[in-house]
Design a protein around this motif. Sequence first.
Motif, PDB file in Angstrom:
ATOM      1  N   GLY A   5     -23.768 -12.525  57.031  1.00 54.40           N
ATOM      2  CA  GLY A   5     -23.422 -11.215  56.478  1.00 54.40           C
ATOM      3  C   GLY A   5     -24.485 -10.627  55.567  1.00 54.40           C
ATOM      4  O   GLY A   5     -24.733  -9.418  55.588  1.00 54.40           O
ATOM      5  N   ASP A   6     -25.144 -11.470  54.759  1.00 54.89           N
ATOM      6  CA  ASP A   6     -26.124 -10.903  53.806  1.00 54.89           C
ATOM      7  C   ASP A   6     -27.318 -10.273  54.519  1.00 54.89           C
ATOM      8  O   ASP A   6     -28.065  -9.515  53.908  1.00 54.89           O
ATOM      9  CB  ASP A   6     -26.578 -11.962  52.771  1.00 54.89           C
ATOM     10  CG  ASP A   6     -27.145 -13.238  53.372  1.00 54.89           C
ATOM     11  OD1 ASP A   6     -26.702 -13.629  54.472  1.00 54.89           O
ATOM     12  OD2 ASP A   6     -28.027 -13.859  52.740  1.00 54.89           O
ATOM     13  N   HIS A   7     -27.476 -10.532  55.827  1.00 51.88           N
ATOM     14  CA  HIS A   7     -28.620  -9.980  56.557  1.00 51.88           C
ATOM     15  C   HIS A   7     -28.258  -8.803  57.468  1.00 51.88           C
ATOM     16  O   HIS A   7     -29.147  -8.136  57.984  1.00 51.88           O
ATOM     17  CB  HIS A   7     -29.293 -11.084  57.390  1.00 51.88           C
ATOM     18  CG  HIS A   7     -29.918 -12.146  56.540  1.00 51.88           C
ATOM     19  ND1 HIS A   7     -31.276 -12.294  56.395  1.00 51.88           N
ATOM     20  CD2 HIS A   7     -29.358 -13.099  55.744  1.00 51.88           C
ATOM     21  CE1 HIS A   7     -31.535 -13.294  55.559  1.00 51.88           C
ATOM     22  NE2 HIS A   7     -30.386 -13.798  55.150  1.00 51.88           N
ATOM     23  N   ILE A   8     -26.964  -8.583  57.682  1.00 53.42           N
ATOM     24  CA  ILE A   8     -26.607  -7.548  58.684  1.00 53.42           C
ATOM     25  C   ILE A   8     -25.622  -6.483  58.202  1.00 53.42           C
ATOM     26  O   ILE A   8     -25.442  -5.478  58.882  1.00 53.42           O
ATOM     27  CB  ILE A   8     -26.006  -8.171  59.967  1.00 53.42           C
ATOM     28  CG1 ILE A   8     -24.724  -8.965  59.648  1.00 53.42           C
ATOM     29  CG2 ILE A   8     -27.023  -9.026  60.691  1.00 53.42           C
ATOM     30  CD1 ILE A   8     -23.936  -9.340  60.904  1.00 53.42           C
ATOM     31  N   TYR A  42     -30.012 -25.477  54.883  1.00 53.51           N
ATOM     32  CA  TYR A  42     -31.061 -25.026  55.802  1.00 53.51           C
ATOM     33  C   TYR A  42     -31.907 -23.895  55.215  1.00 53.51           C
ATOM     34  O   TYR A  42     -32.142 -22.865  55.838  1.00 53.51           O
ATOM     35  CB  TYR A  42     -30.475 -24.627  57.167  1.00 53.51           C
ATOM     36  CG  TYR A  42     -29.888 -25.796  57.910  1.00 53.51           C
ATOM     37  CD1 TYR A  42     -28.641 -26.298  57.577  1.00 53.51           C
ATOM     38  CD2 TYR A  42     -30.609 -26.425  58.930  1.00 53.51           C
ATOM     39  CE1 TYR A  42     -28.102 -27.397  58.239  1.00 53.51           C
ATOM     40  CE2 TYR A  42     -30.079 -27.522  59.597  1.00 53.51           C
ATOM     41  CZ  TYR A  42     -28.832 -28.001  59.243  1.00 53.51           C
ATOM     42  OH  TYR A  42     -28.309 -29.084  59.884  1.00 53.51           O
ATOM     43  N   HIS A  43     -32.328 -24.105  53.967  1.00 56.68           N
ATOM     44  CA  HIS A  43     -33.231 -23.164  53.316  1.00 56.68           C
ATOM     45  C   HIS A  43     -34.493 -23.912  52.887  1.00 56.68           C
ATOM     46  O   HIS A  43     -34.631 -25.118  53.132  1.00 56.68           O
ATOM     47  CB  HIS A  43     -32.548 -22.528  52.098  1.00 56.68           C
ATOM     48  CG  HIS A  43     -31.510 -21.514  52.473  1.00 56.68           C
ATOM     49  ND1 HIS A  43     -31.820 -20.360  53.156  1.00 56.68           N
ATOM     50  CD2 HIS A  43     -30.159 -21.458  52.243  1.00 56.68           C
ATOM     51  CE1 HIS A  43     -30.710 -19.653  53.349  1.00 56.68           C
ATOM     52  NE2 HIS A  43     -29.689 -20.301  52.809  1.00 56.68           N
ATOM     53  N   SER A  44     -35.410 -23.185  52.207  1.00 56.24           N
ATOM     54  CA  SER A  44     -36.653 -23.793  51.733  1.00 56.24           C
ATOM     55  C   SER A  44     -36.766 -23.636  50.223  1.00 56.24           C
ATOM     56  O   SER A  44     -36.188 -22.718  49.638  1.00 56.24           O
ATOM     57  CB  SER A  44     -37.868 -23.094  52.362  1.00 56.24           C
ATOM     58  OG  SER A  44     -37.859 -23.232  53.756  1.00 56.24           O
ATOM     59  N   SER A  80     -32.872 -11.342  61.629  1.00 57.94           N
ATOM     60  CA  SER A  80     -33.216 -12.762  61.788  1.00 57.94           C
ATOM     61  C   SER A  80     -32.016 -13.573  62.253  1.00 57.94           C
ATOM     62  O   SER A  80     -32.152 -14.479  63.063  1.00 57.94           O
ATOM     63  CB  SER A  80     -33.776 -13.333  60.486  1.00 57.94           C
ATOM     64  OG  SER A  80     -32.799 -13.287  59.463  1.00 57.94           O
ATOM     65  N   HIS A  81     -30.823 -13.272  61.718  1.00 61.82           N
ATOM     66  CA  HIS A  81     -29.611 -13.990  62.128  1.00 61.82           C
ATOM     67  C   HIS A  81     -28.391 -13.219  61.638  1.00 61.82           C
ATOM     68  O   HIS A  81     -28.526 -12.203  60.956  1.00 61.82           O
ATOM     69  CB  HIS A  81     -29.633 -15.436  61.610  1.00 61.82           C
ATOM     70  CG  HIS A  81     -29.612 -15.573  60.125  1.00 61.82           C
ATOM     71  ND1 HIS A  81     -30.612 -15.091  59.319  1.00 61.82           N
ATOM     72  CD2 HIS A  81     -28.716 -16.156  59.282  1.00 61.82           C
ATOM     73  CE1 HIS A  81     -30.351 -15.363  58.059  1.00 61.82           C
ATOM     74  NE2 HIS A  81     -29.192 -15.999  58.000  1.00 61.82           N
ATOM     75  N   LEU A  82     -27.233 -13.700  61.999  1.00 60.53           N
ATOM     76  CA  LEU A  82     -26.032 -12.886  61.834  1.00 60.53           C
ATOM     77  C   LEU A  82     -25.206 -13.251  60.595  1.00 60.53           C
ATOM     78  O   LEU A  82     -24.034 -12.900  60.517  1.00 60.53           O
ATOM     79  CB  LEU A  82     -25.173 -12.967  63.113  1.00 60.53           C
ATOM     80  CG  LEU A  82     -25.933 -12.542  64.380  1.00 60.53           C
ATOM     81  CD1 LEU A  82     -25.068 -12.735  65.623  1.00 60.53           C
ATOM     82  CD2 LEU A  82     -26.393 -11.094  64.282  1.00 60.53           C
ATOM     83  N   GLY A 101     -37.463 -15.325  57.844  1.00 59.14           N
ATOM     84  CA  GLY A 101     -36.002 -15.314  57.866  1.00 59.14           C
ATOM     85  C   GLY A 101     -35.506 -16.520  57.082  1.00 59.14           C
ATOM     86  O   GLY A 101     -36.267 -17.125  56.305  1.00 59.14           O
ATOM     87  N   ASP A 102     -34.258 -16.901  57.260  1.00 60.85           N
ATOM     88  CA  ASP A 102     -33.721 -18.077  56.567  1.00 60.85           C
ATOM     89  C   ASP A 102     -34.118 -19.307  57.378  1.00 60.85           C
ATOM     90  O   ASP A 102     -33.855 -19.383  58.574  1.00 60.85           O
ATOM     91  CB  ASP A 102     -32.194 -18.008  56.484  1.00 60.85           C
ATOM     92  CG  ASP A 102     -31.714 -16.963  55.488  1.00 60.85           C
ATOM     93  OD1 ASP A 102     -32.547 -16.172  55.008  1.00 60.85           O
ATOM     94  OD2 ASP A 102     -30.508 -16.928  55.194  1.00 60.85           O
ATOM     95  N   SER A 103     -34.730 -20.283  56.703  1.00 61.64           N
ATOM     96  CA  SER A 103     -35.204 -21.436  57.482  1.00 61.64           C
ATOM     97  C   SER A 103     -35.630 -22.592  56.591  1.00 61.64           C
ATOM     98  O   SER A 103     -36.124 -22.385  55.486  1.00 61.64           O
ATOM     99  CB  SER A 103     -36.418 -21.008  58.334  1.00 61.64           C
ATOM    100  OG  SER A 103     -36.818 -22.057  59.187  1.00 61.64           O
ATOM    101  N   THR A 135     -39.428 -14.631  48.982  1.00 59.90           N
ATOM    102  CA  THR A 135     -38.270 -13.738  48.919  1.00 59.90           C
ATOM    103  C   THR A 135     -37.011 -14.560  49.168  1.00 59.90           C
ATOM    104  O   THR A 135     -37.064 -15.773  49.252  1.00 59.90           O
ATOM    105  CB  THR A 135     -38.425 -12.549  49.906  1.00 59.90           C
ATOM    106  OG1 THR A 135     -37.381 -11.607  49.644  1.00 59.90           O
ATOM    107  CG2 THR A 135     -38.372 -12.997  51.361  1.00 59.90           C
ATOM    108  N   HIS A 136     -35.821 -13.887  49.245  1.00 51.29           N
ATOM    109  CA  HIS A 136     -34.547 -14.568  49.445  1.00 51.29           C
ATOM    110  C   HIS A 136     -34.329 -15.552  48.285  1.00 51.29           C
ATOM    111  O   HIS A 136     -34.172 -16.759  48.471  1.00 51.29           O
ATOM    112  CB  HIS A 136     -34.529 -15.284  50.803  1.00 51.29           C
ATOM    113  CG  HIS A 136     -33.159 -15.573  51.354  1.00 51.29           C
ATOM    114  ND1 HIS A 136     -32.482 -16.736  51.073  1.00 51.29           N
ATOM    115  CD2 HIS A 136     -32.330 -14.856  52.147  1.00 51.29           C
ATOM    116  CE1 HIS A 136     -31.318 -16.739  51.694  1.00 51.29           C
ATOM    117  NE2 HIS A 136     -31.188 -15.594  52.347  1.00 51.29           N
ATOM    118  N   ILE A 137     -34.332 -14.987  47.075  1.00 48.45           N
ATOM    119  CA  ILE A 137     -34.260 -15.772  45.844  1.00 48.45           C
ATOM    120  C   ILE A 137     -32.785 -15.936  45.439  1.00 48.45           C
ATOM    121  O   ILE A 137     -32.064 -14.940  45.322  1.00 48.45           O
ATOM    122  CB  ILE A 137     -35.033 -15.050  44.702  1.00 48.45           C
ATOM    123  CG1 ILE A 137     -36.460 -14.653  45.156  1.00 48.45           C
ATOM    124  CG2 ILE A 137     -35.025 -15.892  43.429  1.00 48.45           C
ATOM    125  CD1 ILE A 137     -37.355 -15.788  45.547  1.00 48.45           C
TER     126      ILE A 137
HETATM  127 ZN    ZN Z   1     -29.664 -15.332  53.855  1.00 52.58          ZN
END
Ligand code: ZN
Length: 309
Positions: A71-74, A250-252, A67-69, A214-216, A272-274
């Motif tokens: 660190g926690d995602h890649i 920039y989260h929900s 989703s994006h770069l 993703g993160d948004s 998710t992404h708690i």
């Molecule tokens: Zn994240």
Amino acid sequence: MPLDVTVFLEVVFLGTGASVPTRDRSLPCTAVRRGSDITLFDCGEGSQRQLMCSGLSFMKVERILVSHLHGDHILGIPGLLQTMSLSGRSRPLLLAGPIGLEKSVQEMLSICNGELVFPLEILEMQDGDMIEAPGLTICALRSLHNMESLSFVYRELARPGKLDRRRLVELGVPEGPIYSRLQKGESVLWQGKSLEPSEYLGPERPGRSIAYSGDSLPNESLVIQSKGVDLLIHEATFAENERHMAEAHYHSTSAQAAQMALKSEARSLALTHISSRYKDPSLLLKEAQEIFSNTHLANDFLSIKLPLR
Ligand SMILES: [Zn+2]
Ligand SMILES: [Zn+2]
């Protein structure tokens, strides 16, 4: 390619934390298994071990969508690729994500001397780009995060309609391979007569679909693109009383994720992404369920099977 109508579709949450891992939550990674085809959405540190613990075969991962770069995602990518290489993978792997993915991945691989023995295809995607794979498509759209960032919508192709077996029996066509070929949409020559699938199949049946935020921040274009999905997987980093934190980063919130599910008329929602601040995330689930009742709170290794429509 004709579709296997009995195909199995399952979502397995491998990492449901945000930013930092906890004892209970690994970093973001979600697997979608369709038959023997596995797609990963994000690949945080530790994802390869989570995959192994889940019982999914990491060798069957066909593509990783990032989703994006952050660190926690890649940070799980180089380790997973190296293990695939050491295990003798020869099939190509697709790695797709936002602009900048290629540079990040090449740099990560060069730091750890990662010479791969299989072809790695890296695809940088922008809003509206689509990947086509056997039986499915995955569309990317820009998400609302504090860097170049994507959401994805995974859709199965429509399946052929139901076979009118009664009519075929009346015609004297013997049950067996002819029926399964017609069901797959093939024309069949029988006793000098051409049996056309269009004459014996009902209307096409829609494929199943999954949207991944993703993160948004809440995003209207995701609402439009994910209309009627079977499952919306939405980030829910914060509870409603920390909405200011969600907005600043920039989260929900989980309530906003539920609003997204409601507006997009999704059949179900997984949060998710708690954030690691929630030792007991039941508040997040409660706040979401008050708005959208068919909500799951994803824990690591939760599996959601999506029935055929
Ligand atoms: Zn994240
Ligand atoms: Zn992020």
